[in-house]
Design an enzyme around this catalytic site. Structure first.
Site, PDB file in Angstrom:
ATOM      1  N   GLY A 269       0.817  -1.196   0.000  1.00 39.47           N
ATOM      2  CA  GLY A 269       0.000   0.000   0.000  1.00 39.47           C
ATOM      3  C   GLY A 269       0.858   1.256   0.000  1.00 39.47           C
ATOM      4  O   GLY A 269       2.051   1.220   0.309  1.00 39.47           O
ATOM      5  N   CYS A 270       0.233   2.384  -0.337  1.00 39.32           N
ATOM      6  CA  CYS A 270       0.987   3.639  -0.456  1.00 39.32           C
ATOM      7  C   CYS A 270       1.460   4.153   0.893  1.00 39.32           C
ATOM      8  O   CYS A 270       2.633   4.518   1.060  1.00 39.32           O
ATOM      9  CB  CYS A 270       0.154   4.696  -1.183  1.00 39.32           C
ATOM     10  SG  CYS A 270      -1.507   4.961  -0.507  1.00 39.32           S
ATOM     11  N   TYR A 271       0.587   4.164   1.901  1.00 35.86           N
ATOM     12  CA  TYR A 271       1.009   4.593   3.240  1.00 35.86           C
ATOM     13  C   TYR A 271       2.087   3.661   3.807  1.00 35.86           C
ATOM     14  O   TYR A 271       3.084   4.135   4.370  1.00 35.86           O
ATOM     15  CB  TYR A 271      -0.179   4.634   4.191  1.00 35.86           C
ATOM     16  CG  TYR A 271      -1.104   5.832   4.057  1.00 35.86           C
ATOM     17  CD1 TYR A 271      -0.620   7.139   4.174  1.00 35.86           C
ATOM     18  CD2 TYR A 271      -2.471   5.666   3.872  1.00 35.86           C
ATOM     19  CE1 TYR A 271      -1.477   8.225   4.093  1.00 35.86           C
ATOM     20  CE2 TYR A 271      -3.338   6.750   3.783  1.00 35.86           C
ATOM     21  CZ  TYR A 271      -2.825   8.030   3.895  1.00 35.86           C
ATOM     22  OH  TYR A 271      -3.685   9.110   3.825  1.00 35.86           O
TER      23      TYR A 271
ATOM     24  N   ALA B  45       5.584   4.435   2.221  1.00 36.40           N
ATOM     25  CA  ALA B  45       6.221   5.624   2.782  1.00 36.40           C
ATOM     26  C   ALA B  45       6.729   5.355   4.193  1.00 36.40           C
ATOM     27  O   ALA B  45       7.856   5.726   4.549  1.00 36.40           O
ATOM     28  CB  ALA B  45       5.240   6.798   2.786  1.00 36.40           C
TER      29      ALA B  45
END
EC number: 1.2.1.38
Length: 326
Positions: free
Chosen positions: A154-156, A159
């Site tokens: 996932g994107c979160y 990061a």
């Protein structure tokens, strides 16, 4: 030359990865596909996204005949589809022998017990799940190369994990606190009132109950407090993380920990200099900036990525290239 089928190509991530694969010299797009019930079937991608006018491909309905054609002519399939849809499609294509790069959350947890709680379904393919690897490109390249079932993070989590994994041996029992803000494209292309640009105002959501929290914790090996926020901008993520480090940790220890990215082309690390979203939008890069207070033992690290790129499409392309040795 590898042929890649893209399913869910009408969404923001699907269109983005189409553009990226189209630009790769050693990758070809086998076809673009959407649901048979999609209102976008039969349309040119450039009709939905004029910026991609150089891509002369149409969106085909994913019929049974289309699936058989993909198996016969493609080397891999990218799934930019809903979690529940990917659950079945990923297993089917994997069982046909294709490499699968799934951008949903359907194969990110190895523990089947997580899925009813966080995704609302029972996982029906435990053997495929057992073969799946987590596609955090800078950390799991050997596994990505070896497996044909890759769950793109996932994107979160991308990061957050890029920032925290180098420090895992320095963390204490004090839970790292992750405050992350995403642009509205993270909610997808479907029209919804709360993500309408005129309605968006910076706000937290999914507090203490977001499915990316256990994804981060599982891959980090450490529980975290994760609070996502919706920002009034189109794309990008900025995660600001506060972590308590072990007594006696020095600046040199942290500098040494982040040296793991010295050869990573897409990760930039700077001490006492913090990134902003505009630094990474429309790029596949992750920018990290950190500062450490030796007196209190607290570190603050900020991580900036483009949610549609490093947080989804460009990381999937990284995984494809790693898998096929491109």
């Amino acid at each position: 030359m590898k042929n890649i089928a893209i399913i869910g190509a009408s969404g923001y991530t699907g269109a983005q990865i189409t553009s990226l694969i189209n630009a790769e010299a050693n990758l070809l797009i086998q076809g673009l596909y959407v649901s048979e019930n999609s209102l976008d079937k039969g349309k040119a991608l450039s009709e939905l996204y004029p910026a991609y006018s150089h891509i002369s491909l149409c969106l085909n309905p994913l019929s049974e005949d289309a699936k058989q054609t993909i198996v016969a002519t493609a080397d891999a399939v990218v799934l930019a589809t809903d979690h529940a849809v990917s659950l079945h499609l990923a297993a089917w294509f994997y069982q046909q022998g294709l490499a699968v790069f799934d951008l949903s959350g359907a194969y990110r947890f190895s523990d089947v017990a997580q899925y009813p709680k966080w995704y609302g379904f029972t996982h029906e393919y435990p053997q495929v799940l057992a073969d799946a690897v987590y596609g955090l490109a800078e950390w799991n390249s050997d596994q990505i190369a070896a497996s044909k079932m890759i769950a793109v993070p996932g994107c979160y989590p991308t990061a957050s994990l890029t920032a925290l994994k180098p420090l895992s041996h320095l963390l204490t029992d004090v839970l790292p606190v992750i405050n992350a803000v995403s642009g509205v494209t993270g909610a997808g292309r479907k029209a919804q009132l709360h993500t309408s640009f005129c309605e968006v105002s910076l706000t937290p959501y999914g507090v203490l109950a977001h499915r990316h929290q256990p994804e981060i914790a599982t891959q980090l090996g450490q529980e975290v407090i994760f609070t996502p926020h919706l920002g009034n901008f189109k794309r990008g993520i900025l995660a600001t993380i506060t972590a308590k480090l072990k007594p006696g940790t020095t600046l040199s220890d942290i500098q040494q920990a982040y040296q793991c990215y010295d050869l990573a082309e897409l990760v930039t690390v700077k001490q006492n200099q913090f990134p902003k979203v505009d630094d990474v939008v429309q790029t596949p890069h992750c920018h990290l900036g950190w500062k450490f207070d030796e007196q209190t033992g607290y570190l603050v690290v900020a991580s900036a990525i483009d949610n549609l790129m490093k947080g989804a499409a460009s990381q999937a392309v990284q995984c494809i290239k790693i898998h096929f040795g491109e």
